[in-house]
Design an enzyme around this catalytic site. Structure first.
Site, PDB file in Angstrom:
ATOM      1  N   CYS A 102      26.776   6.665  48.986  1.00 56.93           N
ATOM      2  CA  CYS A 102      26.198   7.142  50.168  1.00 56.93           C
ATOM      3  C   CYS A 102      27.119   6.821  51.231  1.00 56.93           C
ATOM      4  CB  CYS A 102      24.476   7.020  50.149  1.00 56.93           C
ATOM      5  SG  CYS A 102      24.219   5.103  50.116  1.00 56.93           S
ATOM      6  N   ASP A 104      43.374  -4.589  50.441  1.00 65.60           N
ATOM      7  CA  ASP A 104      42.357  -5.673  50.030  1.00 65.60           C
ATOM      8  C   ASP A 104      43.076  -7.090  50.260  1.00 65.60           C
ATOM      9  OD1 ASP A 104      39.776  -6.587  49.329  1.00 65.60           O
ATOM     10  OD2 ASP A 104      40.485  -6.631  47.306  1.00 65.60           O
ATOM     11  N   ILE A 105      42.469  -8.273  49.989  1.00 65.43           N
ATOM     12  CA  ILE A 105      42.972  -9.511  50.482  1.00 65.43           C
ATOM     13  C   ILE A 105      44.147  -9.768  49.910  1.00 65.43           C
ATOM     14  CG2 ILE A 105      41.638 -10.704  48.811  1.00 65.43           C
ATOM     15  CD1 ILE A 105      41.142 -12.840  50.633  1.00 65.43           C
ATOM     16  N   ARG A 122      38.533  -2.751  49.662  1.00 60.44           N
ATOM     17  CA  ARG A 122      38.682  -2.044  48.493  1.00 60.44           C
ATOM     18  C   ARG A 122      37.480  -2.587  47.368  1.00 60.44           C
ATOM     19  NH1 ARG A 122      43.211  -3.725  45.731  1.00 60.44           N
ATOM     20  NH2 ARG A 122      44.455  -3.000  47.706  1.00 60.44           N
ATOM     21  N   SER A 123      36.206  -2.650  48.067  1.00 61.66           N
ATOM     22  CA  SER A 123      35.026  -3.001  47.232  1.00 61.66           C
ATOM     23  C   SER A 123      34.636  -1.629  46.384  1.00 61.66           C
ATOM     24  CB  SER A 123      33.780  -3.397  47.975  1.00 61.66           C
ATOM     25  OG  SER A 123      33.414  -2.063  48.836  1.00 61.66           O
ATOM     26  N   ALA A 131      31.783  -2.440  58.570  1.00 66.34           N
ATOM     27  CA  ALA A 131      31.290  -3.688  58.335  1.00 66.34           C
ATOM     28  C   ALA A 131      30.215  -4.195  59.421  1.00 66.34           C
ATOM     29  CB  ALA A 131      32.579  -4.818  58.612  1.00 66.34           C
TER      30      ALA A 131
END
Length: 344
Positions: free
Chosen positions: A164, A223-224, A200-201, A279
């Protein structure tokens, strides 16, 4: 926003009101619920499972309930004291004929490995039955997303459920100028667009990158410790690219870094870029980027005190995300889930 405020911005720069974007979706939710009640059908039941002490997860669960109640959807929060009991509670909810949808508040175990070899939280996501999965995170829906399979049946009558929050970003971008070209065939609406997603979760960043790439965009996923390019149904490891180089060539930038200290340098953003922050922290300096010609920045301007609290706590996309969650819940139950029918 005031005229004086807008006069301080660069030519063509503008804020996008997330409240205006969410409004038609919320109206559709309420209309669908009203139709059910008019037909003598009880509104569906969404069950939330909470098994951690994270204040943000507790607050999110609380506001999910408030949003559902406000729109006429029944909501039940089931709190589990010991995380080891979540799987049993999840199976009970899957099998409960009164339950039409399930949402699990992560993290529970984080990246702790399970007996099956994957992380325990990943295992729990796959334990949710696709029949009651309103988050689109179970294996079947994830697999279909990454293979660009959009329907559950050959007749193309039952759409797959999508995550969602990622879907809410897609709907936001669809409402923006220059992002989506609906005159092109499905799968090519974002053809020619370059996007950077700084996150990039498995919940937001990765599925969003896949969804935009499935619509034809070239998507840099940062990502990190790595940068990948999602393009043409393939994942490419980027050599020689930096976050700065990716952002500078992008017409759409999505930030989702869950730390207060992170701030995207405004000097990287080129004119006429659309910027969306998912975020709960301010990843961009709004005043600075609105000095860039033609930039569109998502904001939230609403009179409702509840909406202001939601967005100040969870980020500007939160209300939009809840509207999409509710629509997925109503749509999936009616069109494909045997958990919900007029006779249940």
């Amino acid at each position: 926003m005031s005229t004086d405020e807008a006069q301080k911005w660069a030519p063509g720069a503008k804020k996008l009101d997330a409240g205006d974007i969410a409004k038609p979706f919320r109206e559709e939710v309420r209309n669908q619920v009203a139709k059910l009640k008019k037909s003598g059908i009880e509104s569906p039941l969404l069950v939330g499972l909470l098994a951690n002490t994270d204040p943000a997860a507790k607050k999110y669960a609380e506001w999910t309930g408030k949003a559902c109640v406000a729109d006429g959807i029944r909501y039940e929060l089931r709190t589990i004291d010991d995380p080891i009991d979540v799987e049993a509670a999840l199976c009970d909810a899957n099998d409960d004929p009164r339950v039409h949808g399930i949402i699990v508040y992560y993290p529970i175990f984080g990246q702790v490995e399970s007996f099956s070899g994957e992380s325990q939280d990943d295992y729990l996501r796959d334990t949710v039955s696709y029949k009651c999965d309103v988050e689109g995170l179970c294996h079947q829906y994830r697999s279909n997303l990454y293979r660009n399979v959009r329907f559950m049946d050959r007749e193309h009558t039952k759409k797959c459920v999508l995550p969602c929050t990622a879907l809410s970003v897609v709907k936001i971008l669809e409402s923006c100028e220059r992002c989506y070209d609906k005159s092109k065939p499905i799968g090519r609406h974002m053809e020619g667009q370059t996007v950077t997603i700084i996150n990039r979760s498995e919940i937001v960043g990765r599925p969003l990158a896949a969804m935009l790439a499935n619509d034809g965009a070239d998507v840099y996923s940062i990502d990190i410790d790595s940068i990948y390019l999602f393009s043409g149904g393939r994942l490419h490891k980027c050599q020689g690219e930096t976050p700065e180089s990716c952002v500078r060539k992008s017409s759409i930038v999505v930030t989702g870094v869950p730390t207060k200290s992170y701030r995207l340098p405004s000097s990287w953003i080129k004119p006429y870029t659309t910027v969306v922050n998912v975020a709960s922290f301010k990843n961009v300096d709004e005043d600075e980027i609105l000095q860039i010609e033609g930039v569109s920045k998502l904001c939230f301007v609403r009179s409702s005190s509840d909406d202001r609290q939601i967005c100040s706590y969870f980020g500007l996309h939160a209300c939009m995300s809840w509207c999409i969650l509710q629509l997925i819940f109503l749509w999936s139950g009616k069109s494909q889930s045997p958990c919900w029918s007029e006779t249940s």
